[in-house]
Design a protein around this motif. Structure first.
Motif, PDB file in Angstrom:
ATOM      1  N   GLY A 301      -1.881  39.813 -14.496  1.00  0.00           N
ATOM      2  CA  GLY A 301      -3.153  39.113 -14.458  1.00  0.00           C
ATOM      3  C   GLY A 301      -3.338  38.030 -15.496  1.00  0.00           C
ATOM      4  O   GLY A 301      -4.457  37.536 -15.680  1.00  0.00           O
ATOM      5  N   GLN A 302      -2.269  37.605 -16.179  1.00  0.00           N
ATOM      6  CA  GLN A 302      -2.410  36.516 -17.144  1.00  0.00           C
ATOM      7  C   GLN A 302      -2.590  35.171 -16.446  1.00  0.00           C
ATOM      8  O   GLN A 302      -3.170  34.249 -17.008  1.00  0.00           O
ATOM      9  CB  GLN A 302      -1.192  36.470 -18.068  1.00  0.00           C
ATOM     10  CG  GLN A 302      -1.160  37.590 -19.100  1.00  0.00           C
ATOM     11  CD  GLN A 302      -0.014  37.413 -20.079  1.00  0.00           C
ATOM     12  OE1 GLN A 302       0.967  36.729 -19.784  1.00  0.00           O
ATOM     13  NE2 GLN A 302      -0.125  38.043 -21.230  1.00  0.00           N
ATOM     14  N   ILE A 303      -2.047  35.047 -15.249  1.00  0.00           N
ATOM     15  CA  ILE A 303      -2.293  33.868 -14.427  1.00  0.00           C
ATOM     16  C   ILE A 303      -2.727  34.333 -13.044  1.00  0.00           C
ATOM     17  O   ILE A 303      -2.531  35.493 -12.668  1.00  0.00           O
ATOM     18  CB  ILE A 303      -1.041  32.976 -14.305  1.00  0.00           C
ATOM     19  CG1 ILE A 303       0.124  33.764 -13.693  1.00  0.00           C
ATOM     20  CG2 ILE A 303      -0.664  32.365 -15.652  1.00  0.00           C
ATOM     21  CD1 ILE A 303       1.338  32.895 -13.376  1.00  0.00           C
ATOM     22  N   ASP A 304      -3.324  33.410 -12.293  1.00  0.00           N
ATOM     23  CA  ASP A 304      -3.841  33.742 -10.960  1.00  0.00           C
ATOM     24  C   ASP A 304      -2.941  33.253  -9.836  1.00  0.00           C
ATOM     25  O   ASP A 304      -2.949  33.826  -8.746  1.00  0.00           O
ATOM     26  CB  ASP A 304      -5.236  33.135 -10.781  1.00  0.00           C
ATOM     27  CG  ASP A 304      -6.227  33.646 -11.799  1.00  0.00           C
ATOM     28  OD1 ASP A 304      -6.360  34.873 -11.918  1.00  0.00           O
ATOM     29  OD2 ASP A 304      -6.854  32.814 -12.494  1.00  0.00           O
ATOM     30  N   MET A 305      -2.178  32.177 -10.086  1.00  0.00           N
ATOM     31  CA  MET A 305      -1.354  31.590  -9.033  1.00  0.00           C
ATOM     32  C   MET A 305      -0.104  30.953  -9.630  1.00  0.00           C
ATOM     33  O   MET A 305      -0.137  30.458 -10.760  1.00  0.00           O
ATOM     34  CB  MET A 305      -2.128  30.504  -8.265  1.00  0.00           C
ATOM     35  CG  MET A 305      -3.342  30.973  -7.507  1.00  0.00           C
ATOM     36  SD  MET A 305      -4.200  29.572  -6.719  1.00  0.00           S
ATOM     37  CE  MET A 305      -2.961  29.024  -5.543  1.00  0.00           C
ATOM     38  N   THR A 306       0.984  30.935  -8.842  1.00  0.00           N
ATOM     39  CA  THR A 306       2.181  30.194  -9.199  1.00  0.00           C
ATOM     40  C   THR A 306       3.030  30.013  -7.952  1.00  0.00           C
ATOM     41  O   THR A 306       2.917  30.788  -6.991  1.00  0.00           O
ATOM     42  CB  THR A 306       2.992  30.899 -10.304  1.00  0.00           C
ATOM     43  OG1 THR A 306       3.985  30.002 -10.814  1.00  0.00           O
ATOM     44  CG2 THR A 306       3.683  32.154  -9.777  1.00  0.00           C
ATOM     45  N   SER A 307       3.883  28.993  -7.950  1.00  0.00           N
ATOM     46  CA  SER A 307       4.809  28.807  -6.835  1.00  0.00           C
ATOM     47  C   SER A 307       6.006  29.734  -7.011  1.00  0.00           C
ATOM     48  O   SER A 307       6.402  30.050  -8.145  1.00  0.00           O
ATOM     49  CB  SER A 307       5.274  27.353  -6.761  1.00  0.00           C
ATOM     50  OG  SER A 307       5.920  26.977  -7.959  1.00  0.00           O
ATOM     51  N   ILE A 308       6.598  30.169  -5.898  1.00  0.00           N
ATOM     52  CA  ILE A 308       7.715  31.121  -5.963  1.00  0.00           C
ATOM     53  C   ILE A 308       8.801  30.736  -4.967  1.00  0.00           C
ATOM     54  O   ILE A 308       8.517  30.167  -3.906  1.00  0.00           O
ATOM     55  CB  ILE A 308       7.260  32.566  -5.668  1.00  0.00           C
ATOM     56  CG1 ILE A 308       6.671  32.656  -4.251  1.00  0.00           C
ATOM     57  CG2 ILE A 308       6.261  33.048  -6.710  1.00  0.00           C
ATOM     58  CD1 ILE A 308       6.528  34.064  -3.733  1.00  0.00           C
ATOM     59  N   PRO A 309      10.069  31.049  -5.263  1.00  0.00           N
ATOM     60  CA  PRO A 309      11.125  30.938  -4.252  1.00  0.00           C
ATOM     61  C   PRO A 309      10.920  31.999  -3.173  1.00  0.00           C
ATOM     62  O   PRO A 309      10.352  33.066  -3.429  1.00  0.00           O
ATOM     63  CB  PRO A 309      12.408  31.199  -5.049  1.00  0.00           C
ATOM     64  CG  PRO A 309      12.044  30.977  -6.484  1.00  0.00           C
ATOM     65  CD  PRO A 309      10.609  31.379  -6.595  1.00  0.00           C
ATOM     66  N   ALA A 310      11.422  31.723  -1.971  1.00  0.00           N
ATOM     67  CA  ALA A 310      11.219  32.641  -0.849  1.00  0.00           C
ATOM     68  C   ALA A 310      11.805  34.024  -1.106  1.00  0.00           C
ATOM     69  O   ALA A 310      11.309  35.017  -0.574  1.00  0.00           O
ATOM     70  CB  ALA A 310      11.821  32.040   0.421  1.00  0.00           C
ATOM     71  N   ARG A 311      12.837  34.123  -1.945  1.00  0.00           N
ATOM     72  CA  ARG A 311      13.488  35.421  -2.145  1.00  0.00           C
ATOM     73  C   ARG A 311      12.578  36.441  -2.826  1.00  0.00           C
ATOM     74  O   ARG A 311      12.855  37.641  -2.800  1.00  0.00           O
ATOM     75  CB  ARG A 311      14.772  35.252  -2.952  1.00  0.00           C
ATOM     76  CG  ARG A 311      14.586  34.780  -4.382  1.00  0.00           C
ATOM     77  CD  ARG A 311      15.945  34.658  -5.079  1.00  0.00           C
ATOM     78  NE  ARG A 311      15.837  34.246  -6.473  1.00  0.00           N
ATOM     79  CZ  ARG A 311      15.816  32.995  -6.889  1.00  0.00           C
ATOM     80  NH1 ARG A 311      15.883  32.014  -5.999  1.00  0.00           N
ATOM     81  NH2 ARG A 311      15.732  32.706  -8.172  1.00  0.00           N
ATOM     82  N   TYR A 312      11.491  35.987  -3.443  1.00  0.00           N
ATOM     83  CA  TYR A 312      10.557  36.912  -4.086  1.00  0.00           C
ATOM     84  C   TYR A 312       9.403  37.325  -3.172  1.00  0.00           C
ATOM     85  O   TYR A 312       8.562  38.143  -3.557  1.00  0.00           O
ATOM     86  CB  TYR A 312       9.964  36.277  -5.344  1.00  0.00           C
ATOM     87  CG  TYR A 312      10.947  36.086  -6.466  1.00  0.00           C
ATOM     88  CD1 TYR A 312      11.348  37.138  -7.277  1.00  0.00           C
ATOM     89  CD2 TYR A 312      11.482  34.830  -6.729  1.00  0.00           C
ATOM     90  CE1 TYR A 312      12.253  36.956  -8.310  1.00  0.00           C
ATOM     91  CE2 TYR A 312      12.393  34.629  -7.758  1.00  0.00           C
ATOM     92  CZ  TYR A 312      12.766  35.703  -8.546  1.00  0.00           C
ATOM     93  OH  TYR A 312      13.660  35.508  -9.554  1.00  0.00           O
TER      94      TYR A 312
END
Length: 596
Positions: A301-312
């Motif tokens: 919960g330190q951040i609300d959003m981030t971009s991710i690679p599809a493998r995650y």
């Protein structure tokens, strides 16, 4: 150690693809990591709204319905005041100097928050919504080569920090900035070309209106209008360029209030805005280079959003996090190096896929064989994890229902037998030696794995002997494109954005041959791109786009793979988010709403 692990991962992945290519058994997707948390997700991922399938996109020439000219467009009465904090993270924010003439892709996440352009380009429908600074605009041909552009700004739009109202003088000042040295923005050349390399070709009609008498005509100038960020002339003259770059002032719905280099940037929502008032009161961008660290911060919960690679994706969904999708965000395609004009000094007629003339039978059959030997569905299933779709033509042709689509364009089939027959007919029954660049791209982590998979399929299905070389796009491959010196090499490139065939194809990558940087060129492409670049009416351009598409498709001009989605993971307190279509970056954050 990290390099060894990555190499092992790629090797295992390529092996699995080869087994799949041979058997074509239905793939069983397997998460790349075991889920850390066992909680089942309760939120349904929100998708960006798709364009209506019955709509017929047309090129806007004159905006017929102007926005009302009230001082400030009224805020919807039911909307609550901004409250709460939204924290997001990025791997980097570029050079952290936000002068429009100096920014590249890395700086654009901050630019998207602060600045606005005259009009917005919607790539899926090839239309120009009037939800930016222009109230109305028009473009018309003048003579055989020129064009006349007219713009009227909306009244009452204010710069951040009390730096006054946006006027035509501000736009002229903003455009003139691109004439300065070290203007590395990718749009610099087009901006200067549009104005005829003379700022005096922009005539101010009144406080809110101006005209540009351009000596040239180009169908992609209008796309540039969305990327020319309006700056405050008054603020620049007061604080100077260095201070402006560190603490920029624009007209977006959020204003920059704090900047800690290499750490974070903070924005404050404007409580009144002509277009949109953000749901949250404060927005923080945190710089976190490692994706594993960003995901850990998301989990606690330190951040609300981030971009991710599809493998995650599956791991995070299993942990109860949401996944938002930016659809048609990237384009994945492989290029046959050296496909340039045969008169170029570095053109090599011994390259099998180029020959003495690329349209001759033998090189055409080689390109066909190399396309039919690729199991695209396996790549989509196993590497992209079905986050995207296969394409029949590259260069931003996309798929139905875009206005220029033809139903007889189908993705090339996977047919190893037909591929081997075509290669034998071309005169290479035992294959040939070739080189392949394996490029690492920050915005598409799968670029290397897909490159390896394709090379392995060529080796197995065609008997090609592929010598691989790990490299980067900039400066190595990009400079070779400038020099037209890629003969004998193939390379997979994932473009981090999707617009349309005129803007990306003719405006960048396949022609016309007089452009500085091209992946490929040919006199026939010049025949199509020349008129396309001068056609200001999208309805009239569509038949030409289709003719160019037929040429690319029928001659197996390169290797289209697919258009991919960009994925953004979010905690449950994020209620909704609408990613902007056609971009691989996490932008349009003003659309985020939070659960209270």
């Amino acid at each position: 150690m990290g390099r060894m692990l990555r190499s092992s991962f790629v090797a295992v992945l390529v092996l699995s693809l080869l087994l799949l290519a041979c058997a074509r058994a239905a793939p069983t997707a397997t998460p790349t990591r075991a889920p850390v948390a066992a909680a089942a997700p309760t939120a349904t991922p929100t998708r960006a709204p798709a364009a209506a399938a019955t709509a017929t996109p047309t090129r806007v020439i004159v905006a017929a319905t102007p926005t009302p000219t009230a001082i400030v467009a009224p805020t919807p009465t039911a909307r609550r005041a901004p409250s709460g904090v939204l924290n997001v993270s990025y791997s980097n924010l570029g050079n952290e100097v936000w002068l429009p003439r100096q920014v590249t892709t890395d700086e654009s996440t901050v630019m998207n928050v602060i600045y606005e352009g005259l009009i917005k380009y919607e790539p899926k429908t090839a239309t120009f919504p009037l939800d930016q600074l222009a109230e109305k605009w028009s473009a018309e041909p003048v003579g055989s080569e020129g064009s006349l552009w007219k713009f009227t700004l909306k009244k009452g739009i204010q710069f951040h920090g009390g730096w006054g109202e946006v006027t035509a003088e501000d736009f002229k000042f903003s455009l003139n900035e691109y004439f300065k040295p070290q203007s590395v923005n990718s749009g610099t050349f087009k901006n200067v070309e549009w104005i005829g390399k003379d700022i005096n070709n922009l005539k101010i009609v009144d406080k809110y209106s101006f005209e540009v008498q351009s000596p040239v005509r180009s169908a992609i100038f209008d796309r540039q209008m969305s990327s020319i960020s309006l700056m405050s002339k008054k603020y620049m003259e007061s604080v100077g360029e260095e201070a402006y770059g560190k603490r920029p002032v624009g007209t977006g719905s959020l204003a920059l209030t704090e900047h800690k280099r290499n750490e974070k940037v903070t924005f404050k929502a404007q409580t009144e805005h002509y277009r949109r008032v953000a749901d949250f009161a404060e927005l923080n961008f945190f710089i976190v280079p490692e994706v594993s660290t960003r995901i850990a911060m998301l989990r606690i919960g330190q951040i609300d959003m981030t971009s991710i690679p599809a493998r995650y994706k599956r791991e995070l969904e299993a942990a109860g996090l949401q996944i938002f999708r930016g659809e048609t965000a990237t384009e994945i395609q492989l290029f046959f190096g050296g496909m340039f004009l045969t008169t170029r000094p570095k053109y090599d007629p011994t390259v099998p896929w180029a020959g003495r003339e690329p349209l001759d039978e033998s090189p055409s059959l080689v390109r066909k064989a190399m396309n039919l030997a690729i199991d695209r569905q396996a790549i989509l299933d196993k590497i992209l994890l079905n986050e995207g779709y296969l394409t029949a033509i590259a260069f931003n042709y996309q798929k139905a229902p875009v206005a220029w689509w033809k139903d007889d364009w189908k993705p090339y089939p996977y047919d190893p037998k037909a591929a081997k027959e075509a290669l034998t007919k071309a005169g290479y029954p035992n294959g040939f030696d070739m080189n392949a660049y394996i490029m690492s791209l920050a915005w598409e982590p799968a670029n290397e794995a897909i490159s390896e998979a394709i090379a392995s399929m060529w080796e197995q299905n065609l008997g090609l002997r592929v010598k691989r070389q790990n490299t980067e796009y900039r400066p190595t491959v990009r400079q070779k494109l400038v020099e037209r010196a890629t003969a004998g090499w193939t390379y997979l490139y994932t473009n981090g954005g999707v617009t349309d065939p005129v803007n990306y194809g003719c405006g960048c990558c396949i022609g016309p041959s007089w452009a500085t940087i091209l992946h490929t060129e040919h006199p026939k492409v010049d025949e199509y791109c020349g008129p396309l670049l001068k056609e200001l009416d999208m309805k009239k351009a569509i038949p030409l786009i289709q003719q160019l598409g037929d040429f690319l498709y029928q001659n197996y001009w390169n290797v289209p793979i697919g258009n991919g989605n960009s994925l953004y993971a979010a905690v449950k307190r994020v209620n909704s988010y609408t990613p902007w279509p056609g971009t691989a970056q996490m932008v349009n954050l003003e659309t985020v709403t939070l659960k209270r």
